[in-house]
Write a protein that holds these residues in place. Structure first.
Motif, short mmCIF file in Angstrom:
data_model
loop_
_atom_site.label_atom_id
_atom_site.label_comp_id
_atom_site.label_asym_id
_atom_site.label_seq_id
_atom_site.Cartn_x
_atom_site.Cartn_y
_atom_site.Cartn_z
N ALA A 225 0.83 -1.21 0.00
CA ALA A 225 0.00 0.00 0.00
C ALA A 225 0.87 1.25 0.00
N GLN A 226 1.94 1.23 0.82
CA GLN A 226 2.81 2.39 0.85
C GLN A 226 3.51 2.58 -0.49
N ARG A 227 3.91 1.51 -1.13
CA ARG A 227 4.56 1.63 -2.43
C ARG A 227 3.59 2.20 -3.46
N VAL A 228 2.34 1.69 -3.44
CA VAL A 228 1.35 2.20 -4.39
C VAL A 228 1.04 3.67 -4.11
N ARG A 229 0.93 4.00 -2.78
CA ARG A 229 0.67 5.40 -2.42
C ARG A 229 1.82 6.31 -2.88
N GLY A 230 3.04 5.85 -2.68
CA GLY A 230 4.19 6.65 -3.12
C GLY A 230 4.22 6.82 -4.62
N GLU A 231 3.90 5.73 -5.33
CA GLU A 231 3.85 5.84 -6.79
C GLU A 231 2.75 6.81 -7.22
N GLY A 232 1.59 6.76 -6.51
CA GLY A 232 0.51 7.68 -6.84
C GLY A 232 0.89 9.13 -6.57
N ASP A 233 1.56 9.36 -5.41
CA ASP A 233 1.99 10.73 -5.10
C ASP A 233 3.00 11.21 -6.13
N ALA A 234 3.89 10.30 -6.53
CA ALA A 234 4.89 10.70 -7.53
C ALA A 234 4.21 11.06 -8.85
N LYS A 235 3.22 10.23 -9.25
CA LYS A 235 2.51 10.55 -10.48
C LYS A 235 1.74 11.86 -10.37
N ALA A 236 1.11 12.08 -9.17
CA ALA A 236 0.38 13.33 -8.98
C ALA A 236 1.32 14.54 -9.04
N ALA A 237 2.49 14.40 -8.41
CA ALA A 237 3.46 15.50 -8.46
C ALA A 237 3.92 15.75 -9.88
N ALA A 238 4.12 14.65 -10.62
CA ALA A 238 4.55 14.82 -12.01
C ALA A 238 3.47 15.51 -12.83
#
Length: 296
Positions: A225-238
């Motif tokens: 979940a943390q990995r998916v959340r981090g990937e989502g935050d990274a995509k949102a930031a991008a």
């Protein structure tokens, strides 16, 4: 008429003599012909046979399989002086009629007594060499086979063949049964307690393993979940960065509007700023003149 009487009497005597001179042997029987009390002949062939009247007499013997069933159980001691009550029966038959007559006078009761004595002695020897479990169930068939062989070998001397020896029942005396049952009950309880303890230990082991697997699954799920959340935050930031690069001025305006809305959300909110503050940049007019600070 007077001469007829003696003739009839003679005929009757002749008929009686002839009838007493003949005897019949059934196919299930053997016969011994005695002459003046001594064995003269053994007749084994079935059918009609002749003997001398008055001098010879005949005795018939049943050659079928007979059963000796003792009404009273016999008491024996097994190895370790454990008493048992044994109820048995014997299947036997006459094989040598002459020897049978010489040994027991052809008396079935005497033969049964001899059989009982022999069987009792052999059973006593066999039971005394074995423990109770072997007598009851463990080696029962082997015991019966050995007993039959030994009894048959001994009783051949009286013209008898032992077909089979069987135990109908093997019981403990009443005074011994209660103590044995108590020990058996205690042993079963001990085994039951051991099984319960083993089951409880296995249950704890399974429960601990299940808890460990649960913790591992939760940890792996949290990690994913943390990995998916981090990937989502990274995509949102991008995405935010890409949008900002397309129109920086609009993005700055949008950010300022969001800040104004969050800052002046309540009616009693108060903020004191300088008119030329960068926070109020979009409150100024298009000529760049600062607006008067407003209180809210």
């Amino acid at each position: 008429m007077r001469a007829l009487g003696p003739i009839l009497a003679l005929l009757v005597v002749i008929v009686l003599l002839v009838s007493s001179a003949l005897f019949t042997v059934d196919q299930r029987q053997n016969a011994i012909v005695f002459q003046l009390g001594e064995v003269k002949e053994v007749v084994q062939k079935p059918g009609l046979h002749f003997k001398w009247p008055l001098l010879q007499n005949v005795r018939l013997f049943d050659m079928r399989i007979l059963t000796f069933d003792d009404a009273e159980p016999l008491r024996f001691l097994t190895q370790g002086n454990r008493p048992v009550l044994v109820d048995s029966f014997v299947k036997w038959r006459i094989t040598d009629v002459k020897q049978y007559y010489v040994s027991v006078q052809g008396d079935e009761f005497r033969a049964a007594t001899r059989i009982k004595q022999t069987v009792s002695g052999v059973l006593r020897d066999e039971f005394g060499a074995r423990i109770l479990h072997d007598v009851v169930s463990g080696e029962r068939e082997a015991i019966m086979s050995r007993v039959r062989e030994k009894v048959d070998q001994d009783l051949k001397r009286i013209g008898v063949e032992i077909i089979d020896v069987r135990l109908k029942r093997v019981d403990l005396p009443q005074d011994v049964s209660e103590s044995v049952y108590r020990r058996m009950e205690a042993e079963r309880k001990r085994i039951a307690n051991e099984l319960r303890s083993t089951g409880a230990a296995e249950a704890e082991k399974i429960r601990a393993d299940a808890d460990r697997q649960r913790e591992v699954l939760l940890a792996e799920a949290y990690r994913d979940a943390q990995r998916v959340r981090g990937e989502g935050d990274a995509k949102a930031a991008a995405i935010y960065a890409a949008a900002f690069n397309q129109n920086p001025e609009f993005f700055a305006f949008y950010r300022s509007m969001e800040a104004y809305r969050n800052t002046f959300r309540g009616r009693n909110d108060l903020m004191v700023l300088e008119p030329n503050s960068d926070f109020l940049r979009y409150f100024r007019d298009s000529m760049g003149k600062p607006t008067q600070p407003q209180k809210k």
